[in-house]
Structures are given as C-alpha cells and as structure tokens.
Design a protein around this motif. Structure first.
Motif, PDB file in Angstrom:
ATOM      1  N   LEU A 243       0.811  -1.215   0.000  1.00 12.37           N
ATOM      2  CA  LEU A 243       0.000   0.000   0.000  1.00 12.37           C
ATOM      3  C   LEU A 243       0.849   1.271   0.000  1.00 12.37           C
ATOM      4  O   LEU A 243       0.414   2.301  -0.496  1.00 12.37           O
ATOM      5  CB  LEU A 243      -0.929   0.005   1.220  1.00 12.37           C
ATOM      6  CG  LEU A 243      -1.841  -1.224   1.359  1.00 12.37           C
ATOM      7  CD1 LEU A 243      -2.675  -1.113   2.619  1.00 12.37           C
ATOM      8  CD2 LEU A 243      -2.722  -1.381   0.137  1.00 12.37           C
ATOM      9  N   GLU A 244       2.044   1.190   0.560  1.00 11.61           N
ATOM     10  CA  GLU A 244       2.937   2.341   0.578  1.00 11.61           C
ATOM     11  C   GLU A 244       4.371   1.873   0.734  1.00 11.61           C
ATOM     12  O   GLU A 244       4.641   0.825   1.326  1.00 11.61           O
ATOM     13  CB  GLU A 244       2.574   3.311   1.701  1.00 11.61           C
ATOM     14  CG  GLU A 244       2.614   2.693   3.090  1.00 11.61           C
ATOM     15  CD  GLU A 244       2.197   3.674   4.155  1.00 11.61           C
ATOM     16  OE1 GLU A 244       1.754   4.768   3.787  1.00 11.61           O
ATOM     17  OE2 GLU A 244       2.329   3.343   5.351  1.00 11.61           O
ATOM     18  N   LEU A 245       5.305   2.659   0.196  1.00  8.68           N
ATOM     19  CA  LEU A 245       6.722   2.321   0.248  1.00  8.68           C
ATOM     20  C   LEU A 245       7.407   3.054   1.399  1.00  8.68           C
ATOM     21  O   LEU A 245       7.134   4.232   1.637  1.00  8.68           O
ATOM     22  CB  LEU A 245       7.416   2.698  -1.064  1.00  8.68           C
ATOM     23  CG  LEU A 245       7.140   1.828  -2.289  1.00  8.68           C
ATOM     24  CD1 LEU A 245       7.822   2.427  -3.509  1.00  8.68           C
ATOM     25  CD2 LEU A 245       7.617   0.399  -2.056  1.00  8.68           C
ATOM     26  N   PRO A 246       8.313   2.393   2.096  1.00  6.76           N
ATOM     27  CA  PRO A 246       9.106   3.091   3.123  1.00  6.76           C
ATOM     28  C   PRO A 246      10.269   3.828   2.473  1.00  6.76           C
ATOM     29  O   PRO A 246      10.677   3.529   1.355  1.00  6.76           O
ATOM     30  CB  PRO A 246       9.594   1.937   4.009  1.00  6.76           C
ATOM     31  CG  PRO A 246       9.737   0.784   3.046  1.00  6.76           C
ATOM     32  CD  PRO A 246       8.621   0.957   2.032  1.00  6.76           C
ATOM     33  N   LEU A 271       7.898   9.616  -5.948  1.00  2.80           N
ATOM     34  CA  LEU A 271       7.683   8.208  -6.298  1.00  2.80           C
ATOM     35  C   LEU A 271       6.827   7.520  -5.248  1.00  2.80           C
ATOM     36  O   LEU A 271       5.910   6.756  -5.585  1.00  2.80           O
ATOM     37  CB  LEU A 271       9.023   7.493  -6.445  1.00  2.80           C
ATOM     38  CG  LEU A 271       8.951   5.980  -6.675  1.00  2.80           C
ATOM     39  CD1 LEU A 271       8.288   5.674  -8.010  1.00  2.80           C
ATOM     40  CD2 LEU A 271      10.337   5.352  -6.595  1.00  2.80           C
ATOM     41  N   ARG A 272       7.099   7.788  -3.976  1.00  2.00           N
ATOM     42  CA  ARG A 272       6.314   7.146  -2.916  1.00  2.00           C
ATOM     43  C   ARG A 272       4.863   7.599  -2.962  1.00  2.00           C
ATOM     44  O   ARG A 272       3.952   6.804  -2.737  1.00  2.00           O
ATOM     45  CB  ARG A 272       6.928   7.470  -1.543  1.00  2.00           C
ATOM     46  CG  ARG A 272       8.337   6.899  -1.353  1.00  2.00           C
ATOM     47  CD  ARG A 272       8.692   6.835   0.132  1.00  2.00           C
ATOM     48  NE  ARG A 272       8.579   8.142   0.773  1.00  2.00           N
ATOM     49  CZ  ARG A 272       9.531   9.043   0.815  1.00  2.00           C
ATOM     50  NH1 ARG A 272      10.711   8.794   0.225  1.00  2.00           N
ATOM     51  NH2 ARG A 272       9.360  10.197   1.431  1.00  2.00           N
ATOM     52  N   VAL A 273       4.638   8.867  -3.271  1.00  4.12           N
ATOM     53  CA  VAL A 273       3.263   9.364  -3.381  1.00  4.12           C
ATOM     54  C   VAL A 273       2.546   8.709  -4.549  1.00  4.12           C
ATOM     55  O   VAL A 273       1.389   8.269  -4.434  1.00  4.12           O
ATOM     56  CB  VAL A 273       3.255  10.898  -3.519  1.00  4.12           C
ATOM     57  CG1 VAL A 273       1.855  11.395  -3.889  1.00  4.12           C
ATOM     58  CG2 VAL A 273       3.722  11.565  -2.230  1.00  4.12           C
ATOM     59  N   ARG A 274       3.228   8.625  -5.705  1.00  2.75           N
ATOM     60  CA  ARG A 274       2.612   7.987  -6.868  1.00  2.75           C
ATOM     61  C   ARG A 274       2.307   6.514  -6.595  1.00  2.75           C
ATOM     62  O   ARG A 274       1.265   6.000  -6.999  1.00  2.75           O
ATOM     63  CB  ARG A 274       3.522   8.116  -8.091  1.00  2.75           C
ATOM     64  CG  ARG A 274       3.665   9.531  -8.630  1.00  2.75           C
ATOM     65  CD  ARG A 274       4.201   9.512 -10.054  1.00  2.75           C
ATOM     66  NE  ARG A 274       5.472   8.787 -10.155  1.00  2.75           N
ATOM     67  CZ  ARG A 274       6.664   9.357 -10.013  1.00  2.75           C
ATOM     68  NH1 ARG A 274       6.752  10.666  -9.732  1.00  2.75           N
ATOM     69  NH2 ARG A 274       7.774   8.650 -10.123  1.00  2.75           N
ATOM     70  N   TYR A 275       3.223   5.869  -5.902  1.00  2.00           N
ATOM     71  CA  TYR A 275       3.012   4.461  -5.564  1.00  2.00           C
ATOM     72  C   TYR A 275       1.789   4.299  -4.663  1.00  2.00           C
ATOM     73  O   TYR A 275       0.941   3.417  -4.892  1.00  2.00           O
ATOM     74  CB  TYR A 275       4.252   3.910  -4.862  1.00  2.00           C
ATOM     75  CG  TYR A 275       4.139   2.456  -4.466  1.00  2.00           C
ATOM     76  CD1 TYR A 275       4.568   1.451  -5.323  1.00  2.00           C
ATOM     77  CD2 TYR A 275       3.626   2.088  -3.220  1.00  2.00           C
ATOM     78  CE1 TYR A 275       4.470   0.111  -4.964  1.00  2.00           C
ATOM     79  CE2 TYR A 275       3.520   0.758  -2.851  1.00  2.00           C
ATOM     80  CZ  TYR A 275       3.952  -0.221  -3.725  1.00  2.00           C
ATOM     81  OH  TYR A 275       3.840  -1.542  -3.361  1.00  2.00           O
TER      82      TYR A 275
END
Length: 327
Positions: A243-246, A271-275
């Motif tokens: 669901l989200e990247l660290p 990138l984390r937001v887009r993911y």
C-alpha cells in the motif's frame, strides 16, 4: 491475544504442531460465535420458502413476492427458512506472490489461517467443506538459460478437493492447503472461480481467498455467475508494503511470480506518493469489482489481528441479516 506462530509453508509445509496451535486458537476464539440452523460463516437466507414480509432497503429483489405485492400494493419479499446442512467451497489462490510479508505473518500464513477459521465455522452439524486450490506452474526453461520474460511462468494448475463432512476430513483439507507446493507462476483467478461454477454445485457458501493482484476483468464475470447461486465471500490478503513504500533508499524488488528484479529509489518522495496513489486506486478497483459481483468483502492485513477482524466481520454480517439486509 497472542499472535499465532508463523506457519512457514515455504519450508516443506508447516508442521502438524503449528497447524494444531492455529486450530486451537481459532476454536477458542470463534467457538459459539455462530448460532442457529445455518451454521456457516455467512448466515445466508436459506432456500425453503417461508412467509412474506414488507420490503426493506437492502433486501434481495430476487426474493420479491409479486402475488402479495400485487394484492397489497406494498412491496413484499418472501422469507426463506434457513438450511440445516451447508456446503461450503473454498477457492484458494496459492500464487507465488503470497510468499511475501513485512508484518507479523506472510500473506500465505493468512491464507491458511483464514481457511482454518472458515472450516471451523462451517464443518459442524453435518456440513460439508471442499476446496479448489490454485498453484503456480513454472514452464521449463531452455537448457543453459535463466528464467526471464521469454520463459515466463505458466498460468498455474488447479486441484479439486471434494466436499466431505466431518472434522477429520476438514483437518485433512486444511493440511492439503497448508502443504501445497510453492511454485513460481501465476494462478488464473478467473479459472479458479470458474472451477466452482462448473460443474454446478448445490447452493451454499463460496469463499475466494486471494491477494487479488490479477486484473479484475479476469475474475469479475465468473464471480458474478457464482454469486447468482451461492453466498460469496471474498477474503483479500494485503501487506502494508503493498500500500505504501518506506523511505529506505534503493530497494531491490523481485517479482516472485516472474523472477524479474527491479531496483526502486524509495528516497524519492514523489515516487512514494505515486506508488501510494496507484496502490489505493488498485484496491478501490478490487473493492468495487467485488461489490459489483455481489460478494461480501473481508480484507485481512499481515500487520493486524486477523482473527479479530474476522470476528467483527461475522458479527456485522449477522447484524445486517437480522435487520433484513443482504450485505
């Protein structure tokens, strides 16, 4: 409540002791949760015709009592008497993508745990439980070549375990699920659901357990056909890292179904937001497809108390049924 020990199915299957601990925990927590004639995970409407009552928002329009509605000019639905014997079928997706988890369990552990809870809730009273297992099937690579996109894994294989009554048979079915081989490759989720449609089975409960990473258009149509005849429950297993990247810098990621390696620069906030946005859109699409197919939806996470999530879900389903709604 203490967490169950991980089953670790990737090492030649879980031990009998681990399965026994899991089943004991499920029994202590869920025993007595469901009461009444229809002893299933989803307390369904039954199939034998009973009396009529006035229509309430949320009632299944397929149970409209048109003669009474015509006489009274008020919409009525036909009550049904709960079935005393239930046949439950599990469609279990055991793709390689389930060998992933950053919480307390792997996703595969949650699949086995959910199957254990369902068999416990449905096996009593002469009810029968069967399963269709989908396991990845790797296509052989050419000699001297590493597996890559040109030698992608196949669509998987299906194994049917006939529905049988009794706790001993249910325990054997659970052992087959927990001990299923881990093979690279994808399972055709649509074919897995279709295996419950053909041949036609007696009305009952159908439970689909998967991480639903396959495109919804692959499995939505078969699931709709399944919901016409059965009460359908979809159990979605999710890991928080899906669901989200660290923010951990360069993160090497291997697709367990294809073996492809990717390096992701997680230090990039955009990138984390887009993911996260793409992951949320994917999960919303899954939820919408399940609702559109007429299936109840339960989401279990590897970082949460899955057993309490299941308890709350069953309680909400019973409350909805008591108020006259169908979902």
């Amino acid at each position: 409540m203490s967490a169950p020990a991980p089953l670790s199915p990737q090492v030649a299957g879980p031990s009998e002791a681990a399965l026994s601990r899991l089943q004991l925990m499920v029994t202590r927590k869920l025993d007595g949760l469901l009461q009444g004639d229809y002893a299933g995970l989803l307390p369904g409407p039954g199939s034998e015709a009973g009396e009529s009552r006035e229509y309430r928002p949320g009632d299944d329009v397929r149970r409209m009592d048109w003669p009474v509605t015509a006489r009274t000019t008020v919409p009525h639905v036909r009550r049904t008497i709960a079935d005393r014997e239930l046949e439950t079928w599990l469609a279990v997706d055991l793709s390689a993508s389930l060998d992933f988890g950053t919480g307390r369990w792997l996703k595969r552990d949650l699949v086995v745990a959910a199957a254990a809870a369902i068999t416990h809730l449905t096996v009593r009273g002469g009810n029968r439980v069967g399963a269709v297992l989908g396991v990845g099937a790797e296509q052989p690579a050419a000699p001297g070549r590493r597996r890559g996109p040109a030698s992608a894994p196949g669509p998987g294989t299906l194994t049917v375990l006939p529905a049988r009554p009794g706790r001993k048979e249910a325990q054997g079915l659970l052992r087959r699920i927990a001990g299923a081989p881990v093979r690279p490759g994808r399972v055709d989720l649509g074919a897995l659901v279709e295996a419950l449609n053909r041949p036609p089975r007696r009305r009952g409960v159908a439970v689909l357990i998967s991480d639903f990473l396959a495109p919804p258009q692959q499995w939505t149509h078969p699931l709709r056909r399944l919901a016409v005849r059965h009460d359908v429950l979809a159990i979605e297993v999710v890991d928080p890292r899906e669901l989200e990247l660290p923010d951990v810098g360069v993160l090497p990621v291997i697709d367990p179904e294809s073996g492809e390696l990717h390096e992701v620069q997680t230090a990039d906030p955009k990138l984390r937001v887009r993911y996260a946005q793409a992951a949320a859109a994917q999960r919303d699409a899954i939820s919408a497809a399940l609702r559109g197919a007429g299936a109840a939806h339960l989401r279990l996470r590897t970082d949460s108390d899955w057993l309490m999530d299941m308890v709350r879900f069953v309680a909400a389903q019973r409350h909805a049924r008591t108020r006259g709604t169908t979902r």
